[in-house]
Motif scaffolding. Structure first.
Motif, short mmCIF file in Angstrom:
data_model
loop_
_atom_site.label_atom_id
_atom_site.label_comp_id
_atom_site.label_asym_id
_atom_site.label_seq_id
_atom_site.Cartn_x
_atom_site.Cartn_y
_atom_site.Cartn_z
N ALA A 222 0.83 -1.21 0.00
CA ALA A 222 0.00 0.00 0.00
C ALA A 222 0.86 1.26 0.00
O ALA A 222 0.59 2.21 -0.73
CB ALA A 222 -0.93 0.00 1.21
N VAL A 223 1.92 1.25 0.83
CA VAL A 223 2.80 2.42 0.92
C VAL A 223 3.55 2.63 -0.40
O VAL A 223 3.66 3.77 -0.89
CB VAL A 223 3.80 2.27 2.09
N VAL A 224 4.06 1.56 -0.98
CA VAL A 224 4.79 1.68 -2.25
C VAL A 224 3.87 2.18 -3.36
O VAL A 224 4.24 3.06 -4.14
CB VAL A 224 5.43 0.32 -2.63
N GLY A 225 2.65 1.63 -3.43
CA GLY A 225 1.70 2.08 -4.43
C GLY A 225 1.33 3.54 -4.27
O GLY A 225 1.29 4.30 -5.24
N PHE A 226 1.09 3.94 -3.03
CA PHE A 226 0.77 5.34 -2.72
C PHE A 226 1.94 6.25 -3.10
O PHE A 226 1.75 7.28 -3.77
CB PHE A 226 0.45 5.46 -1.23
N ALA A 227 3.14 5.89 -2.67
CA ALA A 227 4.32 6.73 -2.93
C ALA A 227 4.62 6.83 -4.42
O ALA A 227 5.00 7.91 -4.91
CB ALA A 227 5.53 6.16 -2.18
N ILE B 298 3.63 15.58 3.92
CA ILE B 298 3.08 15.30 2.59
C ILE B 298 2.13 14.12 2.65
O ILE B 298 1.03 14.15 2.07
CB ILE B 298 4.23 15.02 1.59
N ALA B 299 2.50 13.05 3.37
CA ALA B 299 1.64 11.86 3.49
C ALA B 299 0.32 12.21 4.17
O ALA B 299 -0.75 11.75 3.77
CB ALA B 299 2.37 10.77 4.26
N ARG B 300 0.38 13.03 5.22
CA ARG B 300 -0.85 13.43 5.92
C ARG B 300 -1.72 14.31 5.03
O ARG B 300 -2.95 14.20 5.04
CB ARG B 300 -0.49 14.16 7.21
N MET B 301 -1.08 15.20 4.28
CA MET B 301 -1.84 16.08 3.39
C MET B 301 -2.61 15.27 2.35
O MET B 301 -3.71 15.65 1.93
CB MET B 301 -0.87 17.03 2.69
N SER C 280 -3.44 6.83 5.78
CA SER C 280 -3.89 6.44 7.12
C SER C 280 -2.73 6.44 8.11
O SER C 280 -1.58 6.17 7.75
CB SER C 280 -4.55 5.06 7.07
N GLU C 281 -3.05 6.72 9.37
CA GLU C 281 -2.05 6.88 10.43
C GLU C 281 -1.18 5.63 10.61
O GLU C 281 0.01 5.74 10.88
CB GLU C 281 -2.73 7.22 11.75
N ASP C 282 -1.78 4.45 10.48
CA ASP C 282 -1.02 3.22 10.72
C ASP C 282 0.05 2.97 9.65
O ASP C 282 0.97 2.16 9.85
CB ASP C 282 -1.95 2.01 10.83
N LEU C 283 -0.06 3.65 8.49
CA LEU C 283 0.93 3.48 7.43
C LEU C 283 2.02 4.55 7.47
O LEU C 283 3.01 4.45 6.73
CB LEU C 283 0.25 3.52 6.05
N LEU C 284 1.86 5.56 8.32
CA LEU C 284 2.80 6.67 8.33
C LEU C 284 4.24 6.27 8.66
O LEU C 284 5.18 6.79 8.03
CB LEU C 284 2.33 7.76 9.29
N PRO C 285 4.49 5.37 9.63
CA PRO C 285 5.89 4.99 9.91
C PRO C 285 6.61 4.41 8.69
O PRO C 285 7.77 4.75 8.41
CB PRO C 285 5.76 3.95 11.02
#
Length: 458
Positions: A44-49, A112-115, A119-124
């Motif tokens: 999910a993080v890689v796809g989002f980024a 940038i991620a929050r903007m 989701s909070e659990d993916l932020l780290p």
């Protein structure tokens, strides 16, 4: 009639581009599979980024794309010194833009991620991935600019060979650093960031070496901070900024469509994602010919060979249509079995199969749009392509997808239908614009006084 330089023939340009794109697509799929072994959150993080990185990439590709077209035109008109200066400026400015992006992503990953509502659990995980992969964006900028300029000199084999070597290394490094193989540490997602940046650095070094010898007069490092001509750079911007807007339109329309699919549900989103992967194998050959014909037409246009340039677009279009239609038909026949490689969920399979017939309509529209849109870009008619993209992607691809797919509950089929309508709308508009020959006629008119002067000694 003067014969075309062998390295600027359609086939000579297209096949290395196809091999490069095919390998990138296949290895990108393998890359995703390996990241999925870490966790679903990592995917999910890689796809989002990557969506974020794709959007930011348009900033430096604006310069690189415009410069590439002008390099091919200048080589065609035998103004190689101008081509050389344009290429150097493109690398310098693209790198500068990449450095600004790198600093921003490295220092502001979490805001940038929050903007963007991650989701909070993916932020780290996103902190680490966006910071370190994003921090290397200046290398991506250099690689993209170098590859674009080198291809437009007629050398499509060099970037292809570099791409093959680097992508294979990327797979090996990913495997080693994700899973701790070959005596290397097991770093999981952090290993992906190291692998990405090591491969970017090596790719930059190889392409830079190739770039130094891409022109008759060898390029020196000192020229990167000494070479700047406002008039030439103004030409790059004149062609490049509409290309950047066009690329941005596509990126943001895709983001919007994926958000609509997310509203429909996870199964619709998954079905479209899997179909998108399969479709990419359909149009790769067509895309290679579309990119090749852009380089060829820019070269012919620069040489004043407008009749050949005009016919080249149709030749690439007809070849591309035959290829993508055949590929789409094969996918139609084998698609259900191929979708089964990704999922066993009957609802997702049913949705995916329902799109296979529509894909037979989509692919020819894409080819029409790519071939003639790139032909117009090659002669500098980039503002027209920008205008049609803004209108069609905004109103049809995005607006109608929401209206018919979400508001009127047409679902995935309606959204897919709007995507087909968008491709054909832009393709048909490009067809009539190319048939009008506006820029080609202008070049022919400008050539007449020069011919008269040469003939009569005026």
């Amino acid at each position: 009639m003067k014969t075309l330089d062998p390295k600027f023939t359609l086939w000579a340009l297209a096949w290395p581009i196809f091999i490069e794109v095919l390998l990138q697509t296949m290895l990108g799929t393998v890359d995703t599979v390996m990241v999925s072994r870490i966790s679903d959150d990592a995917v999910a993080v890689v796809g989002f980024a990557n969506q974020l990185f794709n959007a930011l990439t348009t900033l430096f590709m604006t310069i690189a794309s415009g410069a590439g077209i002008l390099v091919a035109q200048r080589i065609g008109s035998d103004r190689r010194e101008d081509a050389r200066k344009i290429a150097i400026m493109a690398i310098t400015v693209s790198t500068a833009i990449g450095l600004v992006i790198s600093v921003l992503l490295f220092t502001q990953a979490r805001p940038i991620a929050r903007m963007l509502h991650l989701s909070e659990d993916l932020l780290p995980l996103s902190d680490m991935y966006i910071s370190y992969v994003g921090g290397g964006m200046f290398l991506a900028a250099m690689t993209a600019a170098l590859g674009t300029v080198i291809r437009n000199t007629g050398n499509t084999k060099g970037p292809m060979m570099t791409g093959i070597a680097i992508n294979l290394l990327h797979i090996v490094l990913n495997y080693a650093l994700i899973f701790g193989s070959f005596g290397l540490p097991k770093w999981g997602l952090a290993g992906v960031t190291v692998s990405d940046n090591v491969c970017r650095l090596l790719s930059t070094v190889l392409l830079m070496y190739m770039f130094f010898f891409s022109f008759e007069r060898r390029i020196r490092i000192a020229e990167f901070y000494r070479t700047f001509e406002r008039k030439l750079f103004g030409e790059v911007l004149r062609i490049g900024w509409p290309l950047g807007v066009n690329m941005s339109c596509w990126v943001f329309s895709q983001l919007a469509i994926y958000s609509f699919l997310a509203i429909l549900g996870a199964k619709e989103l998954a079905a479209r994602t899997y179909m998108n992967t399969l479709e990419s194998f359909c149009f790769m050959l067509g895309y290679a010919f579309a990119l090749a014909v852009q380089i060829q037409i820019a070269h012919l246009y620069g040489a004043g060979r407008t009749q050949e340039a005009y016919k080249s677009a149709y030749r690439a279009l007809f070849i591309g249509l035959a290829l993508v239609t055949a590929n789409a038909f094969v996918l139609f026949l084998l698609g259900k079995r191929m979708l089964g490689l990704f999922t066993s969920d009957p609802d997702i399979l049913s949705l995916g199969v329902s799109l296979l017939g529509l894909n037979l309509l989509l692919q020819p529209g894409k080819m029409l749009n790519m071939a003639l849109g790139n032909a117009l870009n090659a002669v500098g008619d980039t503002r027209y392509i920008m205008a049609t993209s803004l209108a069609s992607m905004g109103l049809i691809a995005t607006g109608c997808s929401y209206w018919f797919g979400i508001h009127w509950s047409g679902g995935l089929i309606a959204i897919y239908g709007c995507m087909i309508a968008d491709e054909y709308s832009r393709g048909i508009l490009s067809f009539f614009r190319w048939r009008d020959r506006k820029y080609l006629r202008r070049a022919e008119a400008a050539k007449q006084p020069a011919l008269a002067e040469a003939t009569w000694g005026i």
